[in-house]
Scaffold this motif. Structure first.
Motif, PDB file in Angstrom:
ATOM      1  N   ILE A 195       0.831  -1.205   0.000  1.00 15.10           N
ATOM      2  CA  ILE A 195       0.000   0.000   0.000  1.00 15.10           C
ATOM      3  C   ILE A 195       0.868   1.258   0.000  1.00 15.10           C
ATOM      4  O   ILE A 195       0.596   2.220  -0.730  1.00 15.10           O
ATOM      5  CB  ILE A 195      -0.973   0.002   1.193  1.00 15.10           C
ATOM      6  CG1 ILE A 195      -1.971  -1.154   1.067  1.00 15.10           C
ATOM      7  CG2 ILE A 195      -1.712   1.337   1.281  1.00 15.10           C
ATOM      8  CD1 ILE A 195      -2.876  -1.333   2.263  1.00 15.10           C
ATOM      9  N   GLU A 196       1.915   1.263   0.803  1.00  9.82           N
ATOM     10  CA  GLU A 196       2.787   2.439   0.872  1.00  9.82           C
ATOM     11  C   GLU A 196       3.441   2.724  -0.476  1.00  9.82           C
ATOM     12  O   GLU A 196       3.564   3.880  -0.888  1.00  9.82           O
ATOM     13  CB  GLU A 196       3.817   2.264   1.982  1.00  9.82           C
ATOM     14  CG  GLU A 196       3.192   2.371   3.355  1.00  9.82           C
ATOM     15  CD  GLU A 196       4.087   1.921   4.498  1.00  9.82           C
ATOM     16  OE1 GLU A 196       5.286   1.664   4.265  1.00  9.82           O
ATOM     17  OE2 GLU A 196       3.562   1.803   5.619  1.00  9.82           O
ATOM     18  N   ARG A 197       3.844   1.679  -1.212  1.00  8.65           N
ATOM     19  CA  ARG A 197       4.434   1.883  -2.530  1.00  8.65           C
ATOM     20  C   ARG A 197       3.391   2.449  -3.494  1.00  8.65           C
ATOM     21  O   ARG A 197       3.666   3.353  -4.272  1.00  8.65           O
ATOM     22  CB  ARG A 197       4.997   0.566  -3.066  1.00  8.65           C
ATOM     23  CG  ARG A 197       5.698   0.682  -4.402  1.00  8.65           C
ATOM     24  CD  ARG A 197       6.943   1.582  -4.381  1.00  8.65           C
ATOM     25  NE  ARG A 197       7.921   1.125  -3.425  1.00  8.65           N
ATOM     26  CZ  ARG A 197       8.899   0.267  -3.683  1.00  8.65           C
ATOM     27  NH1 ARG A 197       9.034  -0.232  -4.888  1.00  8.65           N
ATOM     28  NH2 ARG A 197       9.741  -0.082  -2.735  1.00  8.65           N
ATOM     29  N   ALA A 198       2.182   1.923  -3.434  1.00  5.59           N
ATOM     30  CA  ALA A 198       1.111   2.421  -4.304  1.00  5.59           C
ATOM     31  C   ALA A 198       0.810   3.888  -4.002  1.00  5.59           C
ATOM     32  O   ALA A 198       0.613   4.686  -4.924  1.00  5.59           O
ATOM     33  CB  ALA A 198      -0.143   1.573  -4.127  1.00  5.59           C
ATOM     34  N   LEU A 199       0.799   4.253  -2.732  1.00  2.00           N
ATOM     35  CA  LEU A 199       0.526   5.645  -2.350  1.00  2.00           C
ATOM     36  C   LEU A 199       1.599   6.597  -2.885  1.00  2.00           C
ATOM     37  O   LEU A 199       1.291   7.733  -3.245  1.00  2.00           O
ATOM     38  CB  LEU A 199       0.406   5.768  -0.835  1.00  2.00           C
ATOM     39  CG  LEU A 199      -0.892   5.224  -0.239  1.00  2.00           C
ATOM     40  CD1 LEU A 199      -0.775   5.119   1.274  1.00  2.00           C
ATOM     41  CD2 LEU A 199      -2.080   6.078  -0.642  1.00  2.00           C
ATOM     42  N   LYS A 200       2.846   6.132  -2.937  1.00  2.00           N
ATOM     43  CA  LYS A 200       3.924   6.968  -3.478  1.00  2.00           C
ATOM     44  C   LYS A 200       3.725   7.238  -4.968  1.00  2.00           C
ATOM     45  O   LYS A 200       4.150   8.275  -5.474  1.00  2.00           O
ATOM     46  CB  LYS A 200       5.284   6.306  -3.251  1.00  2.00           C
ATOM     47  CG  LYS A 200       5.742   6.344  -1.817  1.00  2.00           C
ATOM     48  CD  LYS A 200       7.095   5.666  -1.668  1.00  2.00           C
ATOM     49  CE  LYS A 200       7.527   5.648  -0.204  1.00  2.00           C
ATOM     50  NZ  LYS A 200       8.795   4.926  -0.022  1.00  2.00           N
TER      51      LYS A 200
END
Length: 141
Positions: free
Chosen positions: A21-26
């Motif tokens: 999720i954190e990678r997608a948010l970036k």
């Protein structure tokens, strides 16, 4: 590079998903651009002496997973209306929802072992076959 407009993030709500999720948010312009997906296999149980020989647990699984997925969405400021739970074959359901929401990126977790199938995992590998959009495989520690 422009941000992606609609990112589909299939996760296992009962496993490590934070890195994905954190990678997608970036990569997203905002959390509003993220759509979460949990896919469960159909769950049935045979009752040996009951009148009904088969019991379908799909509704219970869907309800529990959707509740957990909505909690995750709230933590990351993703709209809870972007939380999706499907019952079926994971790769098929990922492809179907990607088409339905017109996703331009799928961000999926990988196992990071050896060999293509082990590297990506069987679901991530299956998603690559017939995919119409970009796919980012995130190695989950």
């Amino acid at each position: 590079m422009e941000a992606y407009n609609k990112i589909l993030v299939p996760i296992d709500v009962f496993s490590s998903y934070e890195q994905i999720i954190e990678r997608a948010l970036k990569l997203a312009g905002s959390p509003q651009d993220i759509h979460l997906l949990y896919v469960a296999y159909p769950q049935t149980n045979l009752e040996p002496y009951g009148l009904f020989l088969e019991r379908d647990f799909s509704d219970e699984v869907r309800s529990q997973a959707l509740s957990k997925l909505r909690e995750i969405a709230e933590v990351y400021n993703i709209p809870t209306s972007h939380a999706n739970v499907e019952i079926g074959a994971p790769a098929d359901e990922i492809h179907h929802l990607a088409d339905k929401i017109s996703a331009d990126l799928i961000v999926i977790g990988t196992h990071g072992q050896s060999g293509l199938k082990l590297l990506l995992g069987s679901t991530a590998n299956a998603v690559l076959h017939g995919v119409k959009v970009d796919v980012l495989a995130v190695k989950v520690e």
